[in-house]
Design an enzyme around this catalytic site. Sequence first.
Site, PDB file in Angstrom:
ATOM      1  CE  LYS A 172      41.472  41.759  33.305  1.00 16.24           C
ATOM      2  NZ  LYS A 172      40.925  42.803  32.414  1.00 16.24           N
ATOM      3  CG  ASP A 200      37.363  43.523  33.179  1.00 16.80           C
ATOM      4  OD1 ASP A 200      36.532  43.522  32.246  1.00 16.80           O
ATOM      5  OD2 ASP A 200      38.478  44.092  33.109  1.00 16.80           O
ATOM      6  CD  GLU A 226      36.513  46.709  34.107  1.00 18.27           C
ATOM      7  OE1 GLU A 226      36.657  46.822  35.335  1.00 18.27           O
ATOM      8  OE2 GLU A 226      37.453  46.821  33.302  1.00 18.27           O
ATOM      9  CD  GLU A 252      38.962  47.947  29.646  1.00 17.23           C
ATOM     10  OE1 GLU A 252      38.714  47.719  30.840  1.00 17.23           O
ATOM     11  OE2 GLU A 252      39.833  47.339  29.017  1.00 17.23           O
ATOM     12  CG  ASP A 275      42.392  55.348  30.689  1.00 13.05           C
ATOM     13  OD1 ASP A 275      42.982  56.406  30.961  1.00 13.05           O
ATOM     14  OD2 ASP A 275      42.973  54.258  30.525  1.00 13.05           O
ATOM     15  CG  HIS A 302      40.956  51.015  31.661  1.00 13.37           C
ATOM     16  ND1 HIS A 302      41.966  51.594  30.933  1.00 13.37           N
ATOM     17  CD2 HIS A 302      41.177  49.683  31.613  1.00 13.37           C
ATOM     18  CE1 HIS A 302      42.757  50.655  30.467  1.00 13.37           C
ATOM     19  NE2 HIS A 302      42.314  49.487  30.861  1.00 13.37           N
ATOM     20  CD  GLU A 327      42.055  48.552  36.028  1.00 16.58           C
ATOM     21  OE1 GLU A 327      41.678  49.473  35.282  1.00 16.58           O
ATOM     22  OE2 GLU A 327      42.037  47.357  35.707  1.00 16.58           O
TER      23      GLU A 327
HETATM   24 MG    MG Z   1      38.778  46.045  32.032  1.00 20.65          MG
END
Ligand code: MG
Length: 390
Positions: A172, A200, A226, A252, A275, A302, A327
């Site tokens: 992240k 991300d 991402e 996502e 997703d 996602h 993921e």
């Molecule tokens: Mg994400």
Amino acid sequence: MKIADVKVHLVHCPIPASERVTSAAGQKYARQAAVVEIQTDEGVGGIGPVSFGSASLDLLAVRVIVEQVLRPHLVGLDPLLTERLWEHMYHGAIVRAYGSRGFGVAVLSGVDIALWDIKGKAAGMPVYRLLGGFRRDIVAYASAVFWKGQPDEAAVAARTWVERGFSAVKLKVGADSQRDVIAVKAVREAVGPDVLLMVDANMVYTPDAAIRFGREIEPCDIFFFEEPVFVEDVEGHRRVAQALQIPVATGENMYTRFPFRDLIAREGIDIVQADVARVGGFTEGRRIVDLAGAHGLGFAPHTFGDGLTFVANLHMIAASATGLIAERDITWNPLMEGLLIGMPEFRDGRVWLSDRPGLGVELDPGFVAAHPYAGEPGISWGQLPAMVAL
Ligand code: MG
């Protein structure tokens, strides 16, 4: 065969304070799930997830839309006519009352996936084969090995998850660019050149900041970047995708095929993260994967939420020649292993789908009963985009 009943199971698992993770999407207080269950008059039943994962999930609203808005129309219809039922739900109810994108589409997703579970069981075939069938085993990446913390902690965590069998890890980023650059470099050095590395940003950068950050981490061989910018900033996505060697991944926070169509047309996306538990189920997910594939774009959904969301997306990846990677939530999340009976096996960095018909998993009624939902929020407010926060 006719639909006999439609209902929703709500599940709430508070996260111990020491295990809560924070990203630009907010701090998580609980892991929650809303699962649609459909029964037919022939005794075949199906389940489908409504996923928000990183967002706050209003579980009661899921129940209201499914049981009060959709159920009266669905009972008595043929559950195998998934294309027709999708169009009926979307145009007949969701668009008019809840909007063409967003929450209502996510709820529709759970119904659609439950219908495909029934279709698979009726056909005696796993969903991924019904949808095409390309593979059974899928590489999964660890999500995420770095949240807010120190770069050396990120390196230790990444190495730990690689030692546990993962060949791909995600970090992240977005809270502190300089610290994030150091963390990405430390992780690359710790895991060596063969592990896939992803970042991300949960939509917090401006396009300029995303390009600056991307250029700094480009030497680290990043598999994808991402959600670099706000989901509605189509031009910003185009600028980032054109400026960087790193593929831009997003999806996502996108619902239905229509925003994907627009972003693909503007060349603002390289990897599609639709997703299926949000974009409109398998019926819409397949349309998006095929649209992306026609433009040479890969699919890496996602799936950060619950075990059923993970399994549903595994089937979509396994069905598709352009499916890349799954993921796998590695944070504190009892919904990954406890919610379902028959979770796919994880071995050698890959997840292996079973040959059982439908989704191949069933809800564990004891787990659902032991984790009731009473209106608690699942997450704090998220971070503002950089251009708003200045
Ligand atoms: Mg994400």
